[in-house]
Structure formats: C-alpha cells, structure tokens
Design a protein around this motif. Structure first.
Motif, PDB file in Angstrom:
ATOM      1  N   GLY A 164      21.323  -5.231 -33.650  1.00 35.33           N
ATOM      2  CA  GLY A 164      22.096  -4.099 -33.140  1.00 35.33           C
ATOM      3  C   GLY A 164      22.935  -4.489 -31.939  1.00 35.33           C
ATOM      4  N   ALA A 165      22.343  -5.259 -31.032  1.00 37.29           N
ATOM      5  CA  ALA A 165      23.086  -5.673 -29.834  1.00 37.29           C
ATOM      6  C   ALA A 165      24.279  -6.547 -30.227  1.00 37.29           C
ATOM      7  N   MET A 166      24.048  -7.422 -31.214  1.00 37.17           N
ATOM      8  CA  MET A 166      25.140  -8.291 -31.643  1.00 37.17           C
ATOM      9  C   MET A 166      26.268  -7.467 -32.262  1.00 37.17           C
ATOM     10  N   LEU A 167      25.903  -6.575 -33.174  1.00 36.19           N
ATOM     11  CA  LEU A 167      26.898  -5.734 -33.830  1.00 36.19           C
ATOM     12  C   LEU A 167      27.588  -4.834 -32.816  1.00 36.19           C
ATOM     13  N   GLY A 168      26.810  -4.231 -31.934  1.00 39.16           N
ATOM     14  CA  GLY A 168      27.369  -3.338 -30.916  1.00 39.16           C
ATOM     15  C   GLY A 168      28.399  -4.058 -30.068  1.00 39.16           C
ATOM     16  N   GLY A 169      28.105  -5.293 -29.676  1.00 39.44           N
ATOM     17  CA  GLY A 169      29.038  -6.075 -28.866  1.00 39.44           C
ATOM     18  C   GLY A 169      30.354  -6.275 -29.594  1.00 39.44           C
ATOM     19  N   LEU A 170      30.257  -6.650 -30.871  1.00 39.10           N
ATOM     20  CA  LEU A 170      31.480  -6.904 -31.637  1.00 39.10           C
ATOM     21  C   LEU A 170      32.296  -5.627 -31.819  1.00 39.10           C
ATOM     22  N   VAL A 171      31.617  -4.538 -32.180  1.00 35.57           N
ATOM     23  CA  VAL A 171      32.328  -3.274 -32.390  1.00 35.57           C
ATOM     24  C   VAL A 171      33.051  -2.861 -31.110  1.00 35.57           C
ATOM     25  N   LEU A 172      32.356  -3.022 -29.993  1.00 34.07           N
ATOM     26  CA  LEU A 172      32.957  -2.645 -28.712  1.00 34.07           C
ATOM     27  C   LEU A 172      34.153  -3.554 -28.384  1.00 34.07           C
ATOM     28  N   GLY A 173      33.986  -4.843 -28.621  1.00 28.63           N
ATOM     29  CA  GLY A 173      35.071  -5.788 -28.329  1.00 28.63           C
ATOM     30  C   GLY A 173      36.313  -5.466 -29.153  1.00 28.63           C
ATOM     31  N   TRP A 174      36.113  -5.209 -30.442  1.00 29.27           N
ATOM     32  CA  TRP A 174      37.254  -4.893 -31.306  1.00 29.27           C
ATOM     33  C   TRP A 174      37.916  -3.575 -30.914  1.00 29.27           C
ATOM     34  N   THR A 175      37.079  -2.581 -30.633  1.00 24.98           N
ATOM     35  CA  THR A 175      37.645  -1.289 -30.228  1.00 24.98           C
ATOM     36  C   THR A 175      38.563  -1.463 -29.027  1.00 24.98           C
ATOM     37  N   GLU A 176      38.066  -2.181 -28.026  1.00 22.73           N
ATOM     38  CA  GLU A 176      38.865  -2.377 -26.816  1.00 22.73           C
ATOM     39  C   GLU A 176      40.144  -3.133 -27.114  1.00 22.73           C
ATOM     40  N   SER A 177      39.988  -4.177 -27.911  1.00 20.36           N
ATOM     41  CA  SER A 177      41.128  -5.040 -28.185  1.00 20.36           C
ATOM     42  C   SER A 177      42.219  -4.293 -28.954  1.00 20.36           C
ATOM     43  N   PHE A 178      41.803  -3.571 -30.007  1.00 23.43           N
ATOM     44  CA  PHE A 178      42.805  -2.849 -30.807  1.00 23.43           C
ATOM     45  C   PHE A 178      43.400  -1.677 -30.037  1.00 23.43           C
ATOM     46  N   ALA A 179      42.577  -1.013 -29.233  1.00 22.22           N
ATOM     47  CA  ALA A 179      43.102   0.095 -28.439  1.00 22.22           C
ATOM     48  C   ALA A 179      44.147  -0.431 -27.460  1.00 22.22           C
ATOM     49  N   THR A 180      43.839  -1.580 -26.852  1.00 19.09           N
ATOM     50  CA  THR A 180      44.795  -2.174 -25.917  1.00 19.09           C
ATOM     51  C   THR A 180      46.082  -2.574 -26.640  1.00 19.09           C
ATOM     52  N   GLY A 181      45.927  -3.169 -27.808  1.00 16.81           N
ATOM     53  CA  GLY A 181      47.084  -3.702 -28.508  1.00 16.81           C
ATOM     54  C   GLY A 181      47.962  -2.652 -29.141  1.00 16.81           C
ATOM     55  N   TYR A 182      47.352  -1.629 -29.713  1.00 13.80           N
ATOM     56  CA  TYR A 182      48.146  -0.645 -30.460  1.00 13.80           C
ATOM     57  C   TYR A 182      48.422   0.630 -29.678  1.00 13.80           C
ATOM     58  N   VAL A 183      47.618   0.925 -28.646  1.00 15.45           N
ATOM     59  CA  VAL A 183      47.876   2.137 -27.879  1.00 15.45           C
ATOM     60  C   VAL A 183      48.404   1.744 -26.505  1.00 15.45           C
ATOM     61  N   SER A 184      47.505   1.430 -25.617  1.00 16.43           N
ATOM     62  CA  SER A 184      47.927   1.032 -24.282  1.00 16.43           C
ATOM     63  C   SER A 184      46.726   0.440 -23.568  1.00 16.43           C
TER      64      SER A 184
END
Lengths: 300, 235
Positions: free
Chosen positions: A248-268
């Motif tokens: 869970g910790a591994m998956l949670g880390g990845l999900v969080l990393g991607w969310t941040e990255s895509f939000a930064t890239g496509y939104v702001s």
C-alpha cells in the motif's frame, strides 16, 4: 506524447521517493500503531549525512558514483541509528501509555530534530552536489527521462524488492509480520518484541535515508525543513495506500507522485498540493482504509 | 515441575490474583476452573511473563522465572495456547506452525515435529498453504495447539480450548490433549470454564474465585464435591 512521458517519469521518480519514506510510516504503524511524526526528520538527517559525506569525498577527488554509493550507505547507517535512538528515548517509555502520549512525543521529537539541525548546521539552503552523472546511453531518452530520475526509480525498485524478500523469507521478517498481526501471540511464541520494534525503526529510517540522499542530489539543495514537507507527503501516501500495508505504501507513493506531476504539468504548478490532498480526501471518502488497506471487522 | 508461590498480580492498581499457590508435577494434567473474570487467564499470563507477578515467585524445575522475559520463558519449555486461539490471520497455516518453532535451531527436529503434528491433525496438512484467518474455529484451535507443540514444550498451558466449539469438536480436542500428555509425557495445565469436561480429563483440579484459589483436590473428588457441583457443574 513526449510531454506526457516526461510527466510520467518525473511523477514516477517523485513517487518512488514518497514510497521509500512512506514505508517507514507504514511499517512502524503496522507494528506499534504509532504515527512516527519524526520520520520526516530522519529523512532530512539522511540528506544532511549524504551532504557531509559527499562534500568530504568530493574534496578527496573520488568518482561521483562511488561518492553516491558511499553517501547512501553512510546515510542509511546514520539515519538508522537516529531512528533506533528516537524509539528508545521518545516511544519505548510510553509503550503502555494512552495512545495520545507517544503521538505528542513524536511531534516533540520532530520539532526537536528540526531545530537541532538548524542550529548545528544552518537555517539557509545548502547546495547539494549532483551525484548522478549523465550517461551517454541516456542521450536518446534525455528529452523525457533524466539520468537522476532513472537512477531514483531503479534504486527505489531495488531497495523495495530487497525489503519484500527480507519480510517474506527471513526469520526477522517473519517475526515482524507476526508481531504486526498479533503482538501478544508473538510474545507467546518467543519473539523478542523489543528487538522487532527496534529493527522496524532501523529499517524504516534507512529507507528514508536512501530517499533523502537521492532526492537531495536530484534537487540540488537541502535545508532543515525539507523533512517536514516530504514527511507530510509520504504520510499522505501511506494513508492513501492503506496505513500498515507495505504494498500500500509503495502504491500510495506512486499514485501521489503521478497526481502531483500531472496536475503540475496539465493544470498549474500552483495546484500541485491541491490535487494531492484532494485525491487523499476522495480516496478516504470512498475507501476509508486506503487503497490496499484492510477493512477490518471489529469484533465485539 | 511448575510451582506458583504466593502470587499477587496487578493490572495497574487493580489486583487480579491474590496469594495464588499452584503446584504442577511432571507428567500430570491439572486443571484450573472458575467463572468469568476469576483470574484464570491472568494466572497463565503471569506464568508466561506477559503480565509479571508483583509479589510471589514462579518456579520452573526449581529455578525462579518470575522476572524473566516472555521469550526466555518460552525457551525454557513453557508454551501457551491462548484464549481465543490468536492465530496469525495473514500467515499461512505452515507459517503459523513455523512461528511456533521460532526459537528452535534444530531443523531436522522441527521437520519431524511438523510431520507429527500433521499426523495428529491431517486437516492442517491439507490446508497448509491457506491463510490462518480463513480456517474454521475448530481448525484454528487445532492449529493453535499444533503451533504450541512445534516448540516441543515441557509444559503446555491451554486457555479454554473448548471455547466456542461444537460439542463433537470439543470431545476431539480433549482426546488429543490426553493423547499429547500420554504419548510425549507433556505436562498439561488446562484452564477451563467447561468444568465438567476439564475435571474428567485432568488428574487434579484447582477452583478459582475472585483471584483466589478456593479449592484444590483430585478431580474425582472435585466432581463429587457439593459446592463444585452446584457452582460449576450445574447439578
């Protein structure tokens, strides 16, 4: 497409580091049901240890990859020792106290360690040398995957795979799982629960130190406060994935990393944290135990 | 072999055991019966070092073990099958059994004990790759007993092995307990609320009320005792 891949890999590398730190939260929680709020500071101390080692060896003219390897190993030992000591000083005496007491003690320890590093080092940002060289074979991928991102991803995978093997097959790993599932019964089959708890803190802290050195080399600067933010994010990742669950910790880390990255890239980039925590809220509403957490039926 | 001398045990300020004296001789089955909350489980936890006594002494083979840590006591050969069985739910049956042998280094001995346990409870062999939490109550009780046997105990402490089980299974469990005692000469300390069954299996019995031992005698005499009949046998 290239832009997407770029965001994908930067999210993956960020997420791997969150995962490395989140493992420490989740393992400790699994064994003694404590949120170790000082864990982010252990990560920060790992980064500082890495900086000191890197500075020393750079002055001696060592090759960068050797410096990186040694910096990581020394930081693992040093942070492990800190984690062990924090448990002995701040949590062990409160083992049978009400649950709020060690939690407050953890927050105290976190503030103490931050201020200690601030006074012992400096309140300003310190430059951290880039310890990952640009490999020639990485040239064709350079537009979307930096060498240090790749290095973070590979190193995290190796470390996490090693952890899984350890937990699954070694005697201590079995003792850890047994203690997490039922501490009283672990005592009754002869597990030295104090050793297991110490070992959990040492392993969790070493993993955080790996993350600390890798990300410091990636970002190029550190200060005493980096542990607070990273700790908060990693804790979010642990809860997202289901606190107490290692996958869970591994998956949670990845999900969080991607969310941040895509939000930064496509939104702001201003909305990076908004999306990260929005995701947390949504997951907790629909899956209160986290992505891989167990919905335990309470026996009455 | 195992002796409790003037034991007082507390949970915080609350005294759970008062001046408890129990003697267990090698090779016998003794039983401790009493109502809910009498202090039976606490007695076992005190022997195992989980809730150490505040006053008094626990002797095992003549040596004091009162202040030893739980893992050292297991190492000396005292093993408990706790109340509620406490199976590790997310370990497989096989891993649960391995945990029972946690302190042993003699791999060949462990393997042969594993075979023995599987002969005793064939159902566990069938289910050895299944997670402990997926077993039925009776199977879990068998697993809990087997797990304790994997430590090759000199004294086996059993806390309410009949709790929540169907009458047929209960009889099977008690038969196994007698068999373990007979075949490997393991000393057995049986805690039960099911006084009728326990007194039939054991050689001697102790009756506990509010943390004190109020009666001790051979089991056939306790079965005939009017006070015991009235309070515990429902006759």
């Amino acid at each position: 497409m290239e832009y997407f891949l770029q965001l994908f890999f930067s999210g993956l590398s960020k997420g791997s580091v969150y995962a490395l730190i989140a493992l420490g939260y989740t393992m400790v929680y699994g064994i003694i049901e404590l949120i170790n709020f000082a864990h982010g500071e252990i990560y920060m101390i790992g980064a500082f240890t890495g900086l000191i080692v890197a500075g020393l060896l750079t002055a001696l003219g060592w090759p960068v990859l050797a410096i990186l390897a040694i910096a990581i190993v020394v930081a693992m030992f040093y942070s492990g020792a800190y984690g062990y000591t924090v448990e002995k000083i701040a949590y062990k005496p409160l083992r049978n106290a009400p649950r709020l007491a060690p939690l407050i003690s953890a927050i105290g320890m976190s503030i103490f360690l931050q201020n200690y590093v601030m006074l012992a080092q400096t309140p300003d940002f310190l430059p951290f040398p880039n310890l990952v060289p640009d490999f020639a074979f990485m040239q064709p991928f350079k537009s979307f995957l930096g060498t240090s991102d790749l290095f973070i991803i590979v190193a995290s995978i190796v470390v996490m795979a090693a952890l899984n093997l350890f937990i699954k097959f070694t005697r201590m790993g079995k003792a850890m799982r047994a203690t997490a599932q039922n501490r009283k019964m672990a005592l009754l089959v002869g597990v030295n629960v104090d050793h297991v708890i110490s070992m959990t803190f040492i392993i969790g802290s070493s993993l955080a130190a790996v993350g600390g050195v890798l990300i410091a080399s990636h970002m190029g600067q550190i200060n005493f406060y980096i542990g607070f933010i990273a700790g908060l994010k990693a804790f979010t990742a642990a809860v997202l994935g289901g606190i107490g669950s290692i996958p869970g910790a591994m998956l949670g880390g990845l999900v969080l990393g991607w969310t941040e990255s895509f939000a930064t890239g496509y939104v702001s980039s201003d909305y990076e944290d908004v999306f990260a925590f929005l995701l947390l809220v949504l997951i907790l509403i629909f899956r209160p135990a986290g992505l891989l957490g167990k919905q335990r039926a309470q026996k009455v | 072999m195992l002796e409790l001398k003037n034991i007082d045990t507390y949970y915080g300020n609350i005294q759970a055991l008062r001046d408890v004296n129990i003697t267990v001789r090698e090779g016998e089955i003794i039983t401790l019966i009493g109502a809910n909350g009498a202090g039976k489980t606490t007695t076992l936890m005190t022997i195992c070092g989980v809730v150490p006594a505040r006053n008094g002494e626990v002797l095992f083979q003549g040596k004091p073990i009162t202040r030893l840590s739980a893992d050292k006591i297991v190492r000396m050969g005292i093993c408990q099958v706790p109340e509620g069985r406490l199976i590790f739910p997310d370990l497989t049956v096989r891993e649960n059994l391995d945990m029972g042998a946690f302190l042993r280094d003699d791999k060949s001995g462990v393997d042969s004990d594993l075979e023995q346990v599987f002969t005793l409870f064939p159902i566990l062999k069938e289910r050895r790759r299944q997670l402990g939490g997926t077993l039925s109550g009776g199977e879990q009780q068998m697993l809990a007993i087997s797990r304790a046997l994997m430590a090759r105990p000199k004294v086996l402490l059993l806390d309410e092995p009949s709790l929540g089980l169907a009458p047929l299974i209960i009889r099977q469990i008690f038969d196994i307990i007698k068999q373990i005692n007979r075949e490997s000469n393991t000393t057995i300390f049986l805690v039960e609320q099911n006084a009728n069954q326990a007194l039939k299996v054991a050689n001697r019995g102790y009756v506990m009320e509010n943390g004190r031992i109020t009666l001790e005698d051979a089991c056939d005499k306790l079965l005939a005792n009017d006070a015991v009949k009235k309070a515990y046998l429902g006759l």
